[in-house]
Design a protein around this motif. Structure first.
Motif, PDB file in Angstrom:
ATOM      1  N   GLY A  21       0.751  -1.424  -0.053  1.00  0.00           N
ATOM      2  CA  GLY A  21       0.147  -0.082  -0.049  1.00  0.00           C
ATOM      3  C   GLY A  21       0.783   1.178  -0.091  1.00  0.00           C
ATOM      4  O   GLY A  21       0.567   2.375  -0.515  1.00  0.00           O
ATOM      5  N   SER A  22       2.107   1.188   0.798  1.00  0.00           N
ATOM      6  CA  SER A  22       3.143   2.068   0.709  1.00  0.00           C
ATOM      7  C   SER A  22       3.482   2.727  -0.474  1.00  0.00           C
ATOM      8  O   SER A  22       3.580   3.752  -1.080  1.00  0.00           O
ATOM      9  CB  SER A  22       3.920   2.013   1.757  1.00  0.00           C
ATOM     10  OG  SER A  22       5.069   3.077   1.751  1.00  0.00           O
ATOM     11  N   GLY A  23       4.055   1.677  -1.146  1.00  0.00           N
ATOM     12  CA  GLY A  23       4.486   1.651  -2.680  1.00  0.00           C
ATOM     13  C   GLY A  23       3.503   2.254  -3.551  1.00  0.00           C
ATOM     14  O   GLY A  23       3.781   2.975  -4.370  1.00  0.00           O
ATOM     15  N   LEU A  24       2.310   1.702  -3.461  1.00  0.00           N
ATOM     16  CA  LEU A  24       1.309   2.042  -4.418  1.00  0.00           C
ATOM     17  C   LEU A  24       0.779   3.437  -4.449  1.00  0.00           C
ATOM     18  O   LEU A  24       0.850   4.380  -5.146  1.00  0.00           O
ATOM     19  CB  LEU A  24       0.235   0.970  -4.388  1.00  0.00           C
ATOM     20  CG  LEU A  24      -0.943   1.124  -5.453  1.00  0.00           C
ATOM     21  CD1 LEU A  24      -0.409   0.968  -6.830  1.00  0.00           C
ATOM     22  CD2 LEU A  24      -2.093   0.512  -4.950  1.00  0.00           C
ATOM     23  N   SER A  25       0.815   3.791  -2.843  1.00  0.00           N
ATOM     24  CA  SER A  25       0.333   5.242  -2.639  1.00  0.00           C
ATOM     25  C   SER A  25       1.248   6.198  -3.074  1.00  0.00           C
ATOM     26  O   SER A  25       1.009   7.228  -3.799  1.00  0.00           O
ATOM     27  CB  SER A  25       0.152   5.232  -1.091  1.00  0.00           C
ATOM     28  OG  SER A  25      -0.093   6.873  -0.786  1.00  0.00           O
ATOM     29  N   ASN A  26       2.733   5.943  -3.091  1.00  0.00           N
ATOM     30  CA  ASN A  26       3.707   6.725  -3.260  1.00  0.00           C
ATOM     31  C   ASN A  26       3.832   7.060  -4.876  1.00  0.00           C
ATOM     32  O   ASN A  26       3.944   8.288  -5.361  1.00  0.00           O
ATOM     33  CB  ASN A  26       5.145   6.167  -2.935  1.00  0.00           C
ATOM     34  CG  ASN A  26       6.452   7.101  -2.886  1.00  0.00           C
ATOM     35  OD1 ASN A  26       6.023   8.273  -3.206  1.00  0.00           O
ATOM     36  ND2 ASN A  26       7.562   6.737  -2.572  1.00  0.00           N
ATOM     37  N   GLN A  27       3.718   5.993  -5.498  1.00  0.00           N
ATOM     38  CA  GLN A  27       3.720   6.036  -7.077  1.00  0.00           C
ATOM     39  C   GLN A  27       2.559   6.791  -7.612  1.00  0.00           C
ATOM     40  O   GLN A  27       2.408   7.628  -8.642  1.00  0.00           O
ATOM     41  CB  GLN A  27       3.926   4.845  -7.803  1.00  0.00           C
ATOM     42  CG  GLN A  27       5.230   4.084  -7.163  1.00  0.00           C
ATOM     43  CD  GLN A  27       6.308   5.068  -7.248  1.00  0.00           C
ATOM     44  OE1 GLN A  27       6.591   5.831  -7.971  1.00  0.00           O
ATOM     45  NE2 GLN A  27       7.219   4.545  -6.346  1.00  0.00           N
ATOM     46  N   THR A  28       1.348   6.470  -6.785  1.00  0.00           N
ATOM     47  CA  THR A  28      -0.057   6.937  -7.434  1.00  0.00           C
ATOM     48  C   THR A  28      -0.104   8.644  -7.240  1.00  0.00           C
ATOM     49  O   THR A  28      -0.511   9.103  -8.096  1.00  0.00           O
ATOM     50  CB  THR A  28      -1.307   6.402  -6.837  1.00  0.00           C
ATOM     51  OG1 THR A  28      -1.088   4.908  -7.050  1.00  0.00           O
ATOM     52  CG2 THR A  28      -2.481   6.814  -7.011  1.00  0.00           C
ATOM     53  N   GLY A  29       0.654   8.978  -6.031  1.00  0.00           N
ATOM     54  CA  GLY A  29       0.812  10.213  -5.793  1.00  0.00           C
ATOM     55  C   GLY A  29       1.569  10.950  -6.764  1.00  0.00           C
ATOM     56  O   GLY A  29       1.220  12.190  -7.125  1.00  0.00           O
ATOM     57  N   ALA A  30       2.626  10.376  -7.046  1.00  0.00           N
ATOM     58  CA  ALA A  30       3.205  11.168  -8.103  1.00  0.00           C
ATOM     59  C   ALA A  30       2.858  10.977  -9.620  1.00  0.00           C
ATOM     60  O   ALA A  30       2.710  12.218 -10.297  1.00  0.00           O
ATOM     61  CB  ALA A  30       4.919  10.410  -8.420  1.00  0.00           C
TER      62      ALA A  30
END
Length: 299
Positions: free
Chosen positions: A35-44
């Motif tokens: 979830g952290s990685g997906l959130s990070n890249q989705t935010g970008a």
């Protein structure tokens, strides 16, 4: 993406999980990391949607503000108690933080999310391999270099400025790791990271004002920039703190190596940035080099 100041160190501190952690908690930790990685890249990717209005500079400015608010609330630094021996690495960390995000987001604007994040990821990979004398790690370095050559191969449409910015972001991330170790030894808790984020946000205040005056922002663009700050700063920071309590540091580092793949997928789904076979091969080589180095590290 780090890829940024707000990410905690994987292998230090009391939050690192012990081997006695129950399997159910480790599973929850892995889910949290995903979830952290997906959130990070989705935010970008969402931040990139605001580029036509705010540009990378404006989006980064907003992200710096959000990161500062989050870390100040968590770290609560006692700035007046800092001495020069503590302040100078904090100031350098602030400069690296701002430069890292600015060069990364500008690279995303020019060459796409997947390639930009992959090039940036060379920073922590270089740190991991630099101190090693194993032949296997030398092979990992060669594999990663081969991946970069594939990604940066000469072609008429190649954007070498964007690729260069991605490599600058990688150097910044490597510098962040080294500086963060110094700050962590000299300033307790998250106070140093919070102070650096506050300094960086303050430096970006006139930038944000200038961008707003020259390019009046729309509500949608501001919302995208704020979402980028929340998803790429607040959510990963808190999620990683939780994950480090339930999974071993090695697992944490291994899972972080998947971020270039997540970035490529999110870039394709959200931004329509499709990649060809050579680009996927280059990303795969960098990810494989990092994963191999982590899996074969003696703990």
């Amino acid at each position: 993406m780090p890829q940024a100041l707000e990410r905690p160190a994987a292998a230090t501190g009391p939050t690192t999980a012990s081997r006695s952690t129950p399997p159910a908690r480790r599973t929850a930790g892995v889910a949290t990391m995903f979830g952290s990685g997906l959130s990070n890249q989705t935010g970008a990717a969402i931040g990139a949607l605001a580029f036509p209005v705010l540009g990378p500079l404006g989006v980064v400015a907003v992200r710096q503000y959000v990161a500062a608010l989050v870390l100040l609330a968590v770290g609560r630094p006692r700035l007046r108690a800092f001495i020069w021996r503590q302040w100078w690495p904090v100031l350098l960390l602030a400069a690296v933080f701002g430069t890292m995000n600015l060069t990364l987001y500008t690279a995303v604007d020019r060459i796409g999310l997947g390639l930009a994040v992959t090039l940036e990821f060379l920073g922590p990979l270089a740190i991991a391999l630099a101190a090693s004398r194993r032949r296997l790690d030398a092979g990992c370095a060669v594999l990663a270099a081969a991946g970069v050559v594939v990604l940066m191969r000469p072609q008429p449409s190649a954007d070498y400025v964007g690729m260069g910015l991605g490599l600058v972001a990688a150097c910044c991330w490597a510098s962040y790791i080294l500086l963060n170790r110094v700050v962590g030894r000299r300033i307790p808790g998250a106070q140093g990271a919070a102070a650096a984020a506050a300094v960086s946000a303050t430096a970006f205040l006139p930038v944000g004002i200038l961008v707003a005056v020259r390019h009046p922002p729309t509500a949608g663009a501001v919302l995208c920039a704020v979402a980028a700050g929340v998803l790429s700063s607040a959510v990963p920071y808190l999620a990683d703190l939780l994950a480090l309590r339930t999974v071993p540091a090695q697992t944490f580092g291994l899972f972080m190596s998947v971020n270039p793949v997540l970035a490529a997928v999110v870039g394709w789904v959200v931004l329509g940035q499709g990649l060809g076979v050579p680009e996927w091969a280059g990303i795969g080589a960098v990810v494989a080099a990092n994963a191999t180095a982590i899996l074969t590290t003696r703990t």
